[in-house]
Write a protein that holds these residues in place. Structure first.
Motif, mmCIF file in Angstrom:
data_model
loop_
_atom_site.group_PDB
_atom_site.id
_atom_site.type_symbol
_atom_site.label_atom_id
_atom_site.label_comp_id
_atom_site.label_asym_id
_atom_site.label_seq_id
_atom_site.Cartn_x
_atom_site.Cartn_y
_atom_site.Cartn_z
ATOM 1 N N VAL A 65 -25.840 -59.525 -52.525
ATOM 2 C CA VAL A 65 -25.758 -60.301 -51.462
ATOM 3 C C VAL A 65 -27.063 -61.621 -51.686
ATOM 4 O O VAL A 65 -26.533 -62.972 -51.760
ATOM 5 N N GLN A 66 -27.889 -60.829 -52.179
ATOM 6 C CA GLN A 66 -28.987 -61.543 -52.549
ATOM 7 C C GLN A 66 -28.891 -62.152 -54.415
ATOM 8 O O GLN A 66 -29.320 -63.567 -54.544
ATOM 9 N N LEU A 67 -28.062 -61.674 -54.651
ATOM 10 C CA LEU A 67 -27.719 -61.915 -56.049
ATOM 11 C C LEU A 67 -26.074 -63.560 -55.946
ATOM 12 O O LEU A 67 -26.635 -64.061 -56.834
ATOM 13 N N GLY A 68 -25.539 -63.093 -54.921
ATOM 14 C CA GLY A 68 -25.336 -64.587 -54.629
ATOM 15 C C GLY A 68 -23.324 -64.400 -55.435
ATOM 16 O O GLY A 68 -22.740 -64.911 -55.549
ATOM 17 N N ILE A 69 -23.302 -62.949 -55.378
ATOM 18 C CA ILE A 69 -22.406 -62.399 -56.442
ATOM 19 C C ILE A 69 -20.759 -62.331 -55.396
ATOM 20 O O ILE A 69 -19.750 -62.629 -55.273
ATOM 21 N N MET A 70 -21.104 -61.950 -53.647
ATOM 22 C CA MET A 70 -20.941 -62.273 -52.673
ATOM 23 C C MET A 70 -21.370 -62.335 -51.179
ATOM 24 O O MET A 70 -22.931 -62.226 -51.188
ATOM 25 N N ASN A 71 -20.733 -62.565 -50.665
ATOM 26 C CA ASN A 71 -20.772 -62.959 -48.492
ATOM 27 C C ASN A 71 -21.078 -62.483 -48.683
ATOM 28 O O ASN A 71 -20.180 -61.034 -48.096
ATOM 29 N N GLU A 72 -22.205 -61.799 -46.970
ATOM 30 C CA GLU A 72 -21.891 -60.875 -46.053
ATOM 31 C C GLU A 72 -21.255 -60.310 -46.517
ATOM 32 O O GLU A 72 -20.918 -59.358 -45.387
ATOM 33 N N GLN A 73 -19.905 -60.801 -45.139
ATOM 34 C CA GLN A 73 -18.859 -60.571 -44.496
ATOM 35 C C GLN A 73 -18.138 -59.895 -45.837
ATOM 36 O O GLN A 73 -17.625 -59.053 -45.628
ATOM 37 N N ILE A 76 -19.403 -55.884 -46.350
ATOM 38 C CA ILE A 76 -19.061 -55.963 -45.332
ATOM 39 C C ILE A 76 -18.419 -55.073 -45.816
ATOM 40 O O ILE A 76 -18.451 -53.161 -45.362
ATOM 41 N N ARG A 77 -16.989 -55.500 -46.213
ATOM 42 C CA ARG A 77 -15.219 -55.011 -46.996
ATOM 43 C C ARG A 77 -15.602 -54.276 -48.001
ATOM 44 O O ARG A 77 -14.905 -53.565 -47.741
ATOM 45 N N LEU A 78 -16.378 -53.469 -48.975
ATOM 46 C CA LEU A 78 -16.653 -53.280 -50.470
ATOM 47 C C LEU A 78 -16.221 -51.823 -49.748
ATOM 48 O O LEU A 78 -16.292 -51.506 -49.012
ATOM 49 N N PRO A 79 -15.457 -51.578 -50.889
ATOM 50 C CA PRO A 79 -15.065 -49.888 -51.084
ATOM 51 C C PRO A 79 -16.536 -48.983 -51.160
ATOM 52 O O PRO A 79 -17.266 -49.599 -50.933
ATOM 53 N N SER A 80 -16.121 -47.694 -50.193
ATOM 54 C CA SER A 80 -17.179 -46.825 -50.235
ATOM 55 C C SER A 80 -17.925 -46.170 -51.066
ATOM 56 O O SER A 80 -19.457 -46.112 -51.746
ATOM 57 N N THR A 81 -17.068 -46.298 -52.103
ATOM 58 C CA THR A 81 -17.716 -45.871 -53.906
ATOM 59 C C THR A 81 -18.617 -47.555 -53.976
ATOM 60 O O THR A 81 -20.084 -46.541 -54.976
ATOM 61 N N THR A 123 -26.562 -58.100 -67.166
ATOM 62 C CA THR A 123 -25.761 -59.237 -66.374
ATOM 63 C C THR A 123 -24.841 -58.512 -65.260
ATOM 64 O O THR A 123 -24.374 -57.547 -64.907
ATOM 65 N N VAL A 124 -24.845 -60.058 -64.434
ATOM 66 C CA VAL A 124 -24.351 -59.731 -63.138
ATOM 67 C C VAL A 124 -22.918 -59.670 -63.409
ATOM 68 O O VAL A 124 -21.859 -59.253 -62.125
ATOM 69 N N ASP A 125 -22.349 -59.792 -64.829
ATOM 70 C CA ASP A 125 -20.081 -58.975 -64.639
ATOM 71 C C ASP A 125 -20.264 -57.600 -64.658
ATOM 72 O O ASP A 125 -18.936 -57.579 -63.694
ATOM 73 N N ILE A 126 -21.128 -56.257 -64.480
ATOM 74 C CA ILE A 126 -21.143 -55.505 -64.802
ATOM 75 C C ILE A 126 -21.159 -54.984 -63.111
ATOM 76 O O ILE A 126 -20.195 -54.104 -62.266
ATOM 77 N N LEU A 127 -21.826 -55.642 -62.202
ATOM 78 C CA LEU A 127 -21.741 -55.926 -60.597
ATOM 79 C C LEU A 127 -20.574 -56.037 -60.004
ATOM 80 O O LEU A 127 -19.943 -55.105 -59.118
ATOM 81 N N ARG A 128 -20.190 -57.345 -60.620
ATOM 82 C CA ARG A 128 -19.087 -57.809 -60.314
ATOM 83 C C ARG A 128 -18.300 -57.027 -60.269
ATOM 84 O O ARG A 128 -16.669 -56.325 -59.793
ATOM 85 N N ALA A 129 -17.785 -55.627 -61.977
ATOM 86 C CA ALA A 129 -16.468 -55.308 -62.227
ATOM 87 C C ALA A 129 -16.960 -53.970 -61.061
ATOM 88 O O ALA A 129 -16.311 -53.690 -60.400
ATOM 89 N N ILE A 130 -18.175 -53.628 -60.806
ATOM 90 C CA ILE A 130 -18.815 -52.468 -59.661
ATOM 91 C C ILE A 130 -18.092 -52.632 -58.571
ATOM 92 O O ILE A 130 -17.441 -51.945 -58.005
ATOM 93 N N SER A 131 -18.941 -53.710 -57.633
ATOM 94 C CA SER A 131 -18.059 -53.823 -56.706
ATOM 95 C C SER A 131 -16.247 -53.706 -56.883
ATOM 96 O O SER A 131 -16.402 -53.916 -54.799
ATOM 97 N N THR A 132 -15.616 -53.954 -57.241
ATOM 98 C CA THR A 132 -14.181 -54.290 -57.467
ATOM 99 C C THR A 132 -13.364 -52.902 -57.791
ATOM 100 O O THR A 132 -12.012 -53.059 -58.087
#
Length: 202
Positions: A65-73, A76-81, A123-132
């Motif tokens: 959220v802080q990095l602007g990759i996604m909003n708070e909502q 909250i819906r991120l997978p547990s991993t 880079t943030v690419d990998i954070l996006r990939a981990i989040s999905t």
């Protein structure tokens, strides 16, 4: 890979890429007490590594959220991993900067191979990939890093500040932070109770 060939040559010259640094019990710097550092780069110019057994208070969803990759909502819906993905304190230098050590099944243009099994991406690419759920099979994230100038790490090792040993990928990526220091020492046959402050390298 040319880079890996160069790294193997560097290893033969005594550089410590893809090794663990294990703080000796007499470590004078409290920031590194009982720390295990994974060395990402080491050359005549100096060294850089990440502490792998100190946890950050910041949670991964909050960072996204802080990095602007996604909003708070969305967070909250991120997978547990992804929700439970631990962030570690990588070291005292540049603590606002993030680094991800990960298995080589995921790479982007900015990924730097550290060994045949481990890459470093900042880079943030990998954070996006981990989040999905599209990220690497194994990964650890750290904010900040440990750095040494030319000859500084060699001098600290000579003064018995650190033990060194080849990195074990399973011990690198597992999430058992509490026991990592003792388990890595045990993996190279060292009993902490008997570890002399004048011991040499493992």
């Amino acid at each position: 890979m040319d880079l890996l060939r160069r790294k193997r040559a560097a290893s033969r010259r005594g550089f410590l890429d893809d090794q663990f640094l294990i703080a000796m019990p007499g470590m004078k710097d409290d920031r590194f007490a009982r720390s295990v550092i994974y060395v990402c780069a080491h050359s005549e110019e100096g060294a850089m590594g990440l502490i792998i057994n100190q946890v950050q208070q910041m949670r991964f969803p909050d960072l996204l959220v802080q990095l602007g990759i996604m909003n708070e909502q969305e967070a909250i819906r991120l997978p547990s991993t992804a929700r439970d993905f631990m962030i570690r304190n990588g070291g005292p230098v540049d603590r606002s900067r993030g680094f991800v050590l990960h298995s080589h099944d995921y790479t982007v243009e900015s990924s730097m191979p550290v060994s045949e099994d481990v890459c470093l991406t900042a880079t943030v690419d990998i954070l996006r990939a981990i989040s999905t759920g599209r990220g690497p099979r194994h990964a650890l994230m750290a904010l900040g890093y440990a750095g040494w100038g030319a000859g500084q790490l060699e001098s600290e090792i000579a003064e018995n500040g650190w033990l060194t040993c080849p990195a074990n990928v399973d011990l690198l990526f597992d999430s058992d932070i509490e026991r990592k220091y003792d388990r890595i020492l045990a993996s190279i046959g060292i009993d902490l109770a008997r570890l002399s402050q004048s011991a040499g390298h493992a």
